[in-house]
Design a protein around this motif. Structure first.
Motif, PDB file in Angstrom:
ATOM      1  N   PHE A  21       0.791  -1.436   0.084  1.00  0.00           N
ATOM      2  CA  PHE A  21       0.121  -0.480  -0.198  1.00  0.00           C
ATOM      3  C   PHE A  21       1.510   0.981   0.229  1.00  0.00           C
ATOM      4  CE2 PHE A  21      -2.161   3.120   2.455  1.00  0.00           C
ATOM      5  CZ  PHE A  21      -3.829   3.530   1.900  1.00  0.00           C
ATOM      6  N   SER A  22       1.691   0.920   0.331  1.00  0.00           N
ATOM      7  CA  SER A  22       2.713   2.235   0.741  1.00  0.00           C
ATOM      8  C   SER A  22       3.344   2.753  -0.417  1.00  0.00           C
ATOM      9  CB  SER A  22       3.422   2.492   1.647  1.00  0.00           C
ATOM     10  OG  SER A  22       3.040   1.695   3.248  1.00  0.00           O
ATOM     11  N   GLY A  24       2.521   2.286  -3.144  1.00  0.00           N
ATOM     12  CA  GLY A  24       1.599   2.357  -4.037  1.00  0.00           C
ATOM     13  C   GLY A  24       0.915   0.934  -5.453  1.00  0.00           C
ATOM     14  N   ARG A  29      -6.304  -1.860  -2.564  1.00  0.00           N
ATOM     15  CA  ARG A  29      -6.674  -0.865  -2.000  1.00  0.00           C
ATOM     16  C   ARG A  29      -5.939   0.932  -2.873  1.00  0.00           C
ATOM     17  NH1 ARG A  29      -7.232  -0.923   4.460  1.00  0.00           N
ATOM     18  NH2 ARG A  29      -7.790  -2.895   4.829  1.00  0.00           N
ATOM     19  N   SER A  31      -4.041   4.564  -3.109  1.00  0.00           N
ATOM     20  CA  SER A  31      -3.634   5.419  -2.308  1.00  0.00           C
ATOM     21  C   SER A  31      -3.126   6.301  -2.971  1.00  0.00           C
ATOM     22  CB  SER A  31      -2.379   4.639  -1.843  1.00  0.00           C
ATOM     23  OG  SER A  31      -1.384   4.672  -2.775  1.00  0.00           O
ATOM     24  N   SER A  35       3.955   7.863  -3.645  1.00  0.00           N
ATOM     25  CA  SER A  35       4.874   6.133  -3.107  1.00  0.00           C
ATOM     26  C   SER A  35       5.646   6.247  -1.780  1.00  0.00           C
ATOM     27  CB  SER A  35       4.848   5.069  -4.278  1.00  0.00           C
ATOM     28  OG  SER A  35       3.748   4.881  -5.537  1.00  0.00           O
ATOM     29  N   HIS A  63       0.442   8.018   6.421  1.00  0.00           N
ATOM     30  CA  HIS A  63      -0.721   8.020   5.356  1.00  0.00           C
ATOM     31  C   HIS A  63      -1.504   6.191   5.776  1.00  0.00           C
ATOM     32  CE1 HIS A  63       3.147   5.417   5.523  1.00  0.00           C
ATOM     33  NE2 HIS A  63       2.654   4.889   4.220  1.00  0.00           N
ATOM     34  N   GLU A  67      -6.931   3.864   7.008  1.00  0.00           N
ATOM     35  CA  GLU A  67      -7.010   2.855   6.012  1.00  0.00           C
ATOM     36  C   GLU A  67      -6.285   1.063   7.157  1.00  0.00           C
ATOM     37  OE1 GLU A  67      -6.989   1.207   2.957  1.00  0.00           O
ATOM     38  OE2 GLU A  67      -7.701   3.137   2.642  1.00  0.00           O
TER      39      GLU A  67
END
Length: 81
Positions: A21-22, A24, A29, A31, A35, A63, A67
């Motif tokens: 997720f972090s 991208g 999910r 974002s 990234s 971020h 989530e």
């Protein structure tokens, strides 16, 4: 002191999800931020914060708020005079 065994399937999966997720690259999910590569220790902290509120002075977790984690940020600068 509370010790958490990180050798649990749920925590290991959460670590991978947060990392993807972090960056991208999460499959489901999306974002809305640029990234980023989180530090490995920060990934472990976030992965073990499941169902807990993470209280921190570190903005590297922002971020993930809502989530993956519940985040409470403490701004020490606001206490300086």
């Amino acid at each position: 002191m509370v010790k958490i065994n990180i050798d649990q399937e749920e925590i290991l999966e959460r670590y991978s999800e947060i990392d993807a997720f972090s960056q991208g690259q999460h499959k489901t999910r999306k974002s809305s931020f640029s990234s980023r590569n989180m530090g490995k220790n920060d990934l472990w902290i976030a992965a073990t914060a499941l169902n807990l509120k993470l209280v921190t002075t570190d903005r590297d977790f922002e971020h993930l708020n809502g989530e993956f984690i519940q985040l409470e940020f403490i701004d020490f600068e606001s206490y300086r005079k």
